[in-house]
Write an enzyme that holds these catalytic residues in place. Sequence first.
Site, mmCIF file in Angstrom:
data_model
loop_
_atom_site.group_PDB
_atom_site.id
_atom_site.type_symbol
_atom_site.label_atom_id
_atom_site.label_comp_id
_atom_site.label_asym_id
_atom_site.label_seq_id
_atom_site.Cartn_x
_atom_site.Cartn_y
_atom_site.Cartn_z
ATOM 1 N N ASN A 52 0.867 -1.177 0.000
ATOM 2 C CA ASN A 52 0.000 0.000 0.000
ATOM 3 C C ASN A 52 0.903 1.226 0.000
ATOM 4 O O ASN A 52 1.491 1.564 1.021
ATOM 5 C CB ASN A 52 -0.890 -0.037 1.258
ATOM 6 C CG ASN A 52 -1.733 1.216 1.400
ATOM 7 O OD1 ASN A 52 -1.780 2.046 0.497
ATOM 8 N ND2 ASN A 52 -2.393 1.350 2.540
ATOM 9 N N TRP A 53 1.001 1.841 -1.155
ATOM 10 C CA TRP A 53 1.920 2.984 -1.282
ATOM 11 C C TRP A 53 1.373 4.249 -0.623
ATOM 12 O O TRP A 53 2.073 5.255 -0.552
ATOM 13 C CB TRP A 53 2.203 3.270 -2.764
ATOM 14 C CG TRP A 53 2.998 2.209 -3.471
ATOM 15 C CD1 TRP A 53 3.363 0.979 -2.984
ATOM 16 C CD2 TRP A 53 3.516 2.285 -4.801
ATOM 17 N NE1 TRP A 53 4.079 0.291 -3.931
ATOM 18 C CE2 TRP A 53 4.192 1.061 -5.059
ATOM 19 C CE3 TRP A 53 3.484 3.248 -5.804
ATOM 20 C CZ2 TRP A 53 4.825 0.804 -6.282
ATOM 21 C CZ3 TRP A 53 4.100 2.985 -7.013
ATOM 22 C CH2 TRP A 53 4.774 1.779 -7.249
ATOM 23 N N LYS A 54 0.098 4.210 -0.233
ATOM 24 C CA LYS A 54 -0.546 5.388 0.361
ATOM 25 C C LYS A 54 -0.347 6.599 -0.563
ATOM 26 O O LYS A 54 -0.314 6.429 -1.777
ATOM 27 C CB LYS A 54 -0.036 5.619 1.788
ATOM 28 C CG LYS A 54 -0.160 4.336 2.625
ATOM 29 C CD LYS A 54 0.032 4.530 4.099
ATOM 30 C CE LYS A 54 -0.136 3.187 4.815
ATOM 31 N NZ LYS A 54 -0.015 3.303 6.265
ATOM 32 N N GLY A 96 2.932 -1.028 4.308
ATOM 33 C CA GLY A 96 2.962 0.394 3.982
ATOM 34 C C GLY A 96 4.371 0.847 3.661
ATOM 35 O O GLY A 96 4.895 0.599 2.576
ATOM 36 N N GLY A 97 5.023 1.471 4.624
ATOM 37 C CA GLY A 97 6.337 2.085 4.413
ATOM 38 C C GLY A 97 7.344 1.187 3.694
ATOM 39 O O GLY A 97 8.029 1.631 2.763
ATOM 40 N N SER A 140 3.782 -2.054 10.337
ATOM 41 C CA SER A 140 5.232 -2.088 10.558
ATOM 42 C C SER A 140 5.874 -3.419 10.161
ATOM 43 O O SER A 140 6.835 -3.863 10.800
ATOM 44 C CB SER A 140 5.562 -1.724 12.006
ATOM 45 O OG SER A 140 5.134 -0.405 12.299
ATOM 46 N N GLY A 145 2.770 2.346 10.830
ATOM 47 C CA GLY A 145 3.700 3.458 10.667
ATOM 48 C C GLY A 145 4.451 3.833 11.925
ATOM 49 O O GLY A 145 5.074 4.885 11.988
ATOM 50 N N HIS A 190 -9.396 1.235 4.938
ATOM 51 C CA HIS A 190 -8.129 1.390 5.662
ATOM 52 C C HIS A 190 -8.358 2.319 6.863
ATOM 53 O O HIS A 190 -9.160 3.248 6.789
ATOM 54 C CB HIS A 190 -7.066 1.977 4.722
ATOM 55 C CG HIS A 190 -5.693 1.913 5.316
ATOM 56 N ND1 HIS A 190 -5.262 2.830 6.257
ATOM 57 C CD2 HIS A 190 -4.682 1.038 5.142
ATOM 58 C CE1 HIS A 190 -4.022 2.513 6.611
ATOM 59 N NE2 HIS A 190 -3.652 1.429 5.960
HETATM 60 P P1 13P Z 1 3.192 0.443 7.694
HETATM 61 O O1 13P Z 1 3.675 -0.827 7.063
HETATM 62 O O2 13P Z 1 3.895 1.668 7.180
HETATM 63 O O3 13P Z 1 3.136 0.350 9.177
HETATM 64 O O4 13P Z 1 1.674 0.638 7.194
HETATM 65 C C1 13P Z 1 0.818 -0.428 7.285
HETATM 66 C C2 13P Z 1 -0.395 -0.099 6.530
HETATM 67 O O5 13P Z 1 -1.159 0.784 6.898
HETATM 68 C C3 13P Z 1 -0.652 -0.837 5.292
HETATM 69 O O6 13P Z 1 -1.932 -0.584 4.815
#
Ligand code: 13P
Length: 253
Positions: free
Chosen positions: A9-11, A234-235, A213, A172, A94
């Site tokens: 998920n690149w957000k 995410g990250g 994370s 995150g 989300h």
């Molecule tokens: P992180 O991996 O950055 O903690 O984010 C998780 C997330 O929200 C994936 O949708």
Amino acid sequence: MRTPIVAGNWKMNKTVEEARLLVFDMSRKLREIEGVDKVLCPPFPALLAVSALLQGTDIGMGAQNLYWEEKGAFTGEVAPNMVAEFCKYVIIGHSERRAYFGETDETVNKKVRAALAHDLTPIMCVGETEDEYESNRTGEVVRRQISLGLTEVDPAKAASLIVAYEPIWAIGTGKASSGENANAVLADYIRPALADLFGADTAQAIRIQYGGSVNGSNADEFFSQPEIDGALVGGASLKKDDFVAIVQAASKS
Ligand code: 13P
């Protein structure tokens, strides 16, 4: 046996040009990894460019949201058939959308049903806040999110659903859940809630990811758990080496 699935998920990150570079950089390595479904979820403006780069590969693409109406005067929204032109998957509900954009279990449910009606695979996110976690309300919260989010979903289509368990306190923050804790939430609350809705066999077929994370170093801890069928990342999905390492870990699980 459920095939593991890892989605990035690149957000709200990456312009079209940056997205192209990242896909270019990671796709060769990702394609070499077997036994795991791989999905990239860039922001809307990059979907067209990324889908062109993924043509002919076994890497799938997902959007990060959609709206449930078919078309019309909904400024700024994206209809299910517009998403389905490019994507196989769509992230729905989300926690960031719930927290910042007013999404509720009811709107999540409309989106899930709209996605399924267009043969998209929803990745529906659930998870508790830090306060809820500390007051031992995780079970109550995720059960409610599952039962309201998936209400009136056609049982014939339910097996294709993906659920992502993302404890909000782990997103995150670098403070991931332990594999054991996440597995227990899936075993004790999420899969039983799915079984209440769709029956035990379908609940066993539905894939449940962990998110929060996840990185190249802790991925094994999650994928060695029996209930965890992959990750929503995410990250670390924005970093080639980390994301490739996570997908590799899933392929060995
Ligand atoms: P992180 O991996 O950055 O903690 O984010 C998780 C997330 O929200 C994936 O949708």
